[in-house]
Write an enzyme that holds these catalytic residues in place. Sequence first.
Site, PDB file in Angstrom:
ATOM      1  N   ASP A 166     -30.418  44.604  -6.132  1.00 54.12           N
ATOM      2  CA  ASP A 166     -30.149  43.926  -7.393  1.00 54.12           C
ATOM      3  C   ASP A 166     -28.761  43.281  -7.408  1.00 54.12           C
ATOM      4  O   ASP A 166     -27.994  43.476  -8.335  1.00 54.12           O
ATOM      5  CB  ASP A 166     -30.282  44.966  -8.533  1.00 54.12           C
ATOM      6  CG  ASP A 166     -30.154  44.351  -9.913  1.00 54.12           C
ATOM      7  OD1 ASP A 166     -30.633  43.220 -10.104  1.00 54.12           O
ATOM      8  OD2 ASP A 166     -29.568  45.015 -10.795  1.00 54.12           O
ATOM      9  N   ASN A 416     -27.894  54.082  -0.987  1.00 55.88           N
ATOM     10  CA  ASN A 416     -28.082  53.921  -2.418  1.00 55.88           C
ATOM     11  C   ASN A 416     -29.558  53.784  -2.720  1.00 55.88           C
ATOM     12  O   ASN A 416     -30.227  52.886  -2.213  1.00 55.88           O
ATOM     13  CB  ASN A 416     -27.376  52.678  -2.954  1.00 55.88           C
ATOM     14  CG  ASN A 416     -27.631  52.522  -4.450  1.00 55.88           C
ATOM     15  OD1 ASN A 416     -27.137  53.304  -5.253  1.00 55.88           O
ATOM     16  ND2 ASN A 416     -28.459  51.549  -4.826  1.00 55.88           N
ATOM     17  N   GLU A 417     -30.045  54.686  -3.527  1.00 48.41           N
ATOM     18  CA  GLU A 417     -31.406  54.618  -4.040  1.00 48.41           C
ATOM     19  C   GLU A 417     -32.464  54.364  -3.000  1.00 48.41           C
ATOM     20  O   GLU A 417     -33.293  53.474  -3.138  1.00 48.41           O
ATOM     21  CB  GLU A 417     -31.481  53.551  -5.126  1.00 48.41           C
ATOM     22  CG  GLU A 417     -30.520  53.866  -6.242  1.00 48.41           C
ATOM     23  CD  GLU A 417     -30.800  53.074  -7.478  1.00 48.41           C
ATOM     24  OE1 GLU A 417     -31.175  51.913  -7.351  1.00 48.41           O
ATOM     25  OE2 GLU A 417     -30.666  53.647  -8.555  1.00 48.41           O
ATOM     26  N   TYR A 473     -31.412  56.072 -15.800  1.00 50.58           N
ATOM     27  CA  TYR A 473     -31.478  55.028 -16.831  1.00 50.58           C
ATOM     28  C   TYR A 473     -32.336  55.449 -18.025  1.00 50.58           C
ATOM     29  O   TYR A 473     -33.119  54.667 -18.529  1.00 50.58           O
ATOM     30  CB  TYR A 473     -31.958  53.715 -16.219  1.00 50.58           C
ATOM     31  CG  TYR A 473     -30.854  53.085 -15.387  1.00 50.58           C
ATOM     32  CD1 TYR A 473     -29.852  52.341 -16.005  1.00 50.58           C
ATOM     33  CD2 TYR A 473     -30.776  53.284 -14.020  1.00 50.58           C
ATOM     34  CE1 TYR A 473     -28.810  51.789 -15.264  1.00 50.58           C
ATOM     35  CE2 TYR A 473     -29.740  52.740 -13.274  1.00 50.58           C
ATOM     36  CZ  TYR A 473     -28.760  51.996 -13.902  1.00 50.58           C
ATOM     37  OH  TYR A 473     -27.728  51.464 -13.178  1.00 50.58           O
ATOM     38  N   TYR A 477     -34.432  51.801 -18.625  1.00 48.15           N
ATOM     39  CA  TYR A 477     -35.727  51.599 -17.957  1.00 48.15           C
ATOM     40  C   TYR A 477     -36.746  52.636 -18.407  1.00 48.15           C
ATOM     41  O   TYR A 477     -37.939  52.430 -18.289  1.00 48.15           O
ATOM     42  CB  TYR A 477     -35.561  51.671 -16.430  1.00 48.15           C
ATOM     43  CG  TYR A 477     -34.707  50.564 -15.869  1.00 48.15           C
ATOM     44  CD1 TYR A 477     -35.056  49.235 -16.064  1.00 48.15           C
ATOM     45  CD2 TYR A 477     -33.553  50.839 -15.152  1.00 48.15           C
ATOM     46  CE1 TYR A 477     -34.268  48.212 -15.564  1.00 48.15           C
ATOM     47  CE2 TYR A 477     -32.763  49.829 -14.648  1.00 48.15           C
ATOM     48  CZ  TYR A 477     -33.121  48.514 -14.851  1.00 48.15           C
ATOM     49  OH  TYR A 477     -32.346  47.501 -14.363  1.00 48.15           O
ATOM     50  N   GLU A 511     -24.756  56.173 -11.695  1.00 48.94           N
ATOM     51  CA  GLU A 511     -25.206  55.044 -12.517  1.00 48.94           C
ATOM     52  C   GLU A 511     -25.844  55.569 -13.788  1.00 48.94           C
ATOM     53  O   GLU A 511     -26.602  56.539 -13.756  1.00 48.94           O
ATOM     54  CB  GLU A 511     -26.244  54.167 -11.783  1.00 48.94           C
ATOM     55  CG  GLU A 511     -25.691  53.363 -10.635  1.00 48.94           C
ATOM     56  CD  GLU A 511     -26.699  52.376 -10.028  1.00 48.94           C
ATOM     57  OE1 GLU A 511     -27.680  52.007 -10.716  1.00 48.94           O
ATOM     58  OE2 GLU A 511     -26.491  51.995  -8.870  1.00 48.94           O
TER      59      GLU A 511
HETATM   60  C1  CKU Z   1     -29.086  48.925 -11.295  1.00 48.80           C
HETATM   61  C2  CKU Z   1     -33.303  52.136 -10.338  1.00 48.80           C
HETATM   62  C3  CKU Z   1     -31.925  51.823 -10.462  1.00 48.80           C
HETATM   63  C4  CKU Z   1     -31.360  50.783  -9.499  1.00 48.80           C
HETATM   64  N1  CKU Z   1     -29.921  50.609  -9.706  1.00 48.80           N
HETATM   65  C5  CKU Z   1     -29.295  49.929  -8.598  1.00 48.80           C
HETATM   66  C6  CKU Z   1     -28.325  48.862  -8.976  1.00 48.80           C
HETATM   67  O1  CKU Z   1     -28.007  48.055  -7.865  1.00 48.80           O
HETATM   68  C7  CKU Z   1     -28.905  48.034 -10.104  1.00 48.80           C
HETATM   69  O2  CKU Z   1     -28.091  46.939 -10.411  1.00 48.80           O
HETATM   70  C8  CKU Z   1     -29.937  50.079 -10.988  1.00 48.80           C
HETATM   71  C9  CKU Z   1     -29.719  48.141 -12.452  1.00 48.80           C
HETATM   72  O3  CKU Z   1     -28.972  47.675 -13.312  1.00 48.80           O
HETATM   73  O4  CKU Z   1     -30.934  48.044 -12.494  1.00 48.80           O
END
Ligand code: CKU
Length: 603
Positions: A166, A416-417, A473, A477, A511
């Site tokens: 992203d 990351n993720e 989130y 989300y 995050e």
């Molecule tokens: C962030 C599932 C979350 C992924 N995470 C990574 C980051 O790079 C994104 O920008 C979430 C987002 O804002 O969705």
Amino acid sequence: MVNTLLYPIDSLSRRAVSLNGMWGFALDPKGVGVKENWTEKLPCPDSIPVPASFADFYTDKKTREYCGDFWYEKDVFVPAEWQGKTVCVRFGCATHVATVWVNGVELVSHEGGFLPFSADITEVAVYGGMNHIAVKVNNELSETRMPCGQTKVRPDGSKRAAPYFDFYNYSGLQRNVWLVAMPKTRIEDYELVHSLKGPDAEVAYTVKTSGAASVAVKLYDAEGELVAESAGAEGVLHVKDAHLWQVRRAYLYTIVLRLTDGENVLDEYSEKVGIRTVEVRGREILLNGKPVYLKGFGKHEDADMIGRGFSPAVMKRDFELMKWIGANSFRTSHYPYSEEMYQMADREGFLVIDEVQAVGCFPSLMNFAEASTGKKTAFFAKETTPQLLEHHKRSVEEMIRRDKNHACVIAWSLLNEPETNDPAATPYFEEVFAWAHACDPQKRPRTFALIMNSKPDTCQCHQVADFISLNRYYGWYVLGGPDIEEAEFVFRKEMDAWMALEPNKPFIFTEYGADTHAAIDKLPSVMWSESYQNEVLAMCERVFDDYDAVVGEQVWNFADFQTTEGIMRVDGNKKGIFTRQRQPKRAAFHLKERWDLIPNCAE
Ligand code: CKU
């Protein structure tokens, strides 16, 4: 062959001349450059600034979105008196893959767009004359290189980057470029390991040289007084009444390494270093033996016009904002940042979680949306996985070699993720985590950022992390807007399960947050409004405060940042606490109020 990642400096034996400025530039959509001798001269080059990403200078979409090979060139003067030295062109990075020719001779290729490398021009340089540098860069994405993604080919043959991540696929010569002269017998690398003995400190060091010579090491305090010295390629500096490097109260010594041969000084390298220890013990992260609570951000290297280009001005503003808001830490999401960021963090006493560019290990063009669906793709069980693993390990090694002596770096984030719900992920993770430990003389804590669907009952990899980093989130989300109360309930349920599963590890949030369009507000709040961002933050903070094992919060993101276009992004990701122009949203005042009350470190 140069095998050094030391930052370029001037000293009595070394020269570092900046090659920043305007370079020749050309796109090579047909990939004909090598065949047509672009290595010697680009046909009709444009003129473009370095360091910067190329994308946002141009007014047409084709150039901005360009994917494939592209070239940079520059003519540089190499002084006659450098004859007999090792001379290099040193790139802070070239995103993502690059090959360098000087005076028409191919010298070096490098993969991994966020780490430095050098072209050794000693043998091909014209001393006392001009030299032609040509760099072919490629910004295509694949599943064998990080960050991961795909390269789509349109019917007309043009290519498009399709990231599994992203952030915008900015590319180019995005960091400082130097012309470097070093002695043939030189310091290639050094490493430090700190330990505290009451009020004193011991700094064990190892110096790696490119040839036989005597090594002398001296340590000076901030006033320039010599406080410790030693001789030999390995040894210990005994520092009486050491001034420790503390969170937001940094103290830096200067280390001076000298190579001599009888009377002659062959090489001298010096750098500012902080003395501190870091470890995870039980549910705490300890700096100098005292628990710390991380307050800060996941960031990006991202700004108007320059994209991911390094700018000392943007860096300065970012640090001033982080100081103002009461932060004490950040994660280099999602790639190693420019070296100057770590130097500044060393000076300002910020704690850095240093993340390698292992992002997009989950094949989805919108992983932020699919993250909670439980989808399985067996990403680490592919035919190409061994290639990816090799690239991953090489990048981890380069990152640790580059950053290991920075006091600010308290942990490595190795992915990351990624997808963690498939059994094939476990051995992959184990190998990468063991490798990081082997590379790091200080054996810093290792972690990775867990995506929403890496849950206590699905994640097969959390056990490898020294502390657990959650990207969550709830309220965005998952169960956003009118469902925020339920979001808090479900969030707490997940936390309870984590506490039972990993009762003896610290947790941090790497995050959490909500997209927010600056200046949109409503009473009562709606998603995307400034009030709603504050409500999500407040909800998360209530949860954090109820779990002792939570020892850090790094909100997503420091500032709004550019992403690929799409229906989920309004000219980029808007989860910034600051706008892309580095002005505060209301959330900035909310965080300042909270973080000013949380100590930077236990006294
Ligand atoms: C962030 C599932 C979350 C992924 N995470 C990574 C980051 O790079 C994104 O920008 C979430 C987002 O804002 O969705």
